[in-house]
Scaffold this motif. Sequence first.
Motif, mmCIF file in Angstrom:
data_model
loop_
_atom_site.group_PDB
_atom_site.id
_atom_site.type_symbol
_atom_site.label_atom_id
_atom_site.label_comp_id
_atom_site.label_asym_id
_atom_site.label_seq_id
_atom_site.Cartn_x
_atom_site.Cartn_y
_atom_site.Cartn_z
ATOM 1 N N THR A 81 1.016 -1.415 -0.132
ATOM 2 C CA THR A 81 0.199 -0.276 0.216
ATOM 3 C C THR A 81 0.571 1.203 0.028
ATOM 4 O OG1 THR A 81 -0.315 -0.008 3.068
ATOM 5 C CG2 THR A 81 -1.987 -1.129 0.842
ATOM 6 N N GLY A 82 2.003 1.056 -0.200
ATOM 7 C CA GLY A 82 3.109 2.686 -0.194
ATOM 8 C C GLY A 82 4.461 2.537 1.005
ATOM 9 N N LEU A 83 4.560 3.484 0.608
ATOM 10 C CA LEU A 83 5.790 4.406 2.178
ATOM 11 C C LEU A 83 5.379 4.308 3.266
ATOM 12 C CD1 LEU A 83 8.829 4.095 2.507
ATOM 13 C CD2 LEU A 83 8.397 6.331 1.140
ATOM 14 N N GLY A 84 6.259 3.885 4.257
ATOM 15 C CA GLY A 84 5.552 4.793 5.878
ATOM 16 C C GLY A 84 5.788 4.233 6.671
ATOM 17 N N PHE A 85 5.333 4.862 8.376
ATOM 18 C CA PHE A 85 5.940 3.491 9.326
ATOM 19 C C PHE A 85 4.884 1.971 9.869
ATOM 20 C CE2 PHE A 85 7.034 8.558 9.194
ATOM 21 C CZ PHE A 85 8.335 8.481 9.027
ATOM 22 N N TYR A 86 5.609 1.493 11.098
ATOM 23 C CA TYR A 86 5.202 0.662 11.314
ATOM 24 C C TYR A 86 3.954 1.064 12.355
ATOM 25 C CZ TYR A 86 7.616 -3.064 9.425
ATOM 26 O OH TYR A 86 9.196 -4.166 8.542
ATOM 27 N N THR A 87 2.648 -0.116 12.509
ATOM 28 C CA THR A 87 1.967 0.316 13.915
ATOM 29 C C THR A 87 2.607 0.651 14.564
ATOM 30 O OG1 THR A 87 0.652 -0.531 12.112
ATOM 31 C CG2 THR A 87 0.338 0.005 15.044
ATOM 32 N N GLY A 88 2.136 1.898 15.233
ATOM 33 C CA GLY A 88 3.478 1.905 16.769
ATOM 34 C C GLY A 88 3.935 2.905 16.291
ATOM 35 N N GLY A 90 3.492 6.349 15.783
ATOM 36 C CA GLY A 90 2.780 7.328 15.823
ATOM 37 C C GLY A 90 2.200 7.708 16.930
ATOM 38 N N GLY A 91 1.265 8.717 16.911
ATOM 39 C CA GLY A 91 0.597 9.078 17.862
ATOM 40 C C GLY A 91 -0.709 10.882 18.079
ATOM 41 N N MET A 92 -1.358 11.032 19.266
ATOM 42 C CA MET A 92 -1.684 11.643 18.313
ATOM 43 C C MET A 92 -1.723 12.120 20.562
ATOM 44 S SD MET A 92 -5.063 9.264 17.710
ATOM 45 C CE MET A 92 -6.410 10.732 18.233
ATOM 46 N N VAL A 93 -2.216 13.671 19.795
ATOM 47 C CA VAL A 93 -2.437 14.820 21.287
ATOM 48 C C VAL A 93 -3.339 15.762 20.737
ATOM 49 C CG1 VAL A 93 -0.649 16.592 20.903
ATOM 50 C CG2 VAL A 93 -1.341 15.750 22.834
ATOM 51 N N THR A 94 -3.899 16.164 21.467
ATOM 52 C CA THR A 94 -4.794 17.563 22.271
ATOM 53 C C THR A 94 -4.428 18.271 22.249
ATOM 54 O OG1 THR A 94 -6.371 15.885 21.627
ATOM 55 C CG2 THR A 94 -7.585 18.059 22.027
ATOM 56 N N GLN A 95 -4.229 19.994 22.061
ATOM 57 C CA GLN A 95 -3.963 21.253 22.494
ATOM 58 C C GLN A 95 -5.043 21.388 23.728
ATOM 59 O OE1 GLN A 95 -3.582 24.418 19.488
ATOM 60 N NE2 GLN A 95 -1.135 24.607 20.287
#
Length: 193
Positions: A81-88, A90-95
């Motif tokens: 499906t393309g070029l990218g990072f393994y699961t894990g 990434g992350g999320m933040v809410t300001q």
Amino acid sequence: MPTVTPGYTFTGTTDPITYTKLNLLAQPTVAAVGPNDVTTTTIANNAVTLAKVVAAASNNTFLARSTAGAGNYEAVDTTTTGLGFYTGAGGMVTQATTKATAFTLNTMCGQITTAADSLGNATVVSSVWTNSKIAATDVVIINHKSGGTIGAYVFNVSCGAGTATLYITNNQTTGSLSEALVLSFVVIKGVTS
């Protein structure tokens, strides 16, 4: 434990490992690497080792480059499906509070949700982003994924050592916007030499 000899292709998961000598000076015909096989070779002045690992279950290919002496390590993960990072990765933040509020997210990719406070037209706001994965020579690609008025803002990121500054501009000629913006980002590692 078997040793890896430059210029050989190794396959198999048990001893003895089978190998084939590669002719790196000619145009070799390279057979497909089988599931869970590893291919390695050393090039140039025997200082760089390249490895290719194929994971059968997910049809992923993992390419790694290790530079002898310096201890550097680089990797690229490609999938069907393309070029990218393994699961894990990434992350999320809410300001919290305002778009100028500092926040922390120590990942190579992910999602930032800004505060929903008012930003006047033709106004720029900046916030400090603590991220231990970011170096001063890196580049951050950031996009407005959802939330708010798509196309009404301009985003820029200035990188430092373990930190970055996120700049958001309300690009409209009139009117303020009070919207929580969902931004997707990826850190691209860079060097100047």
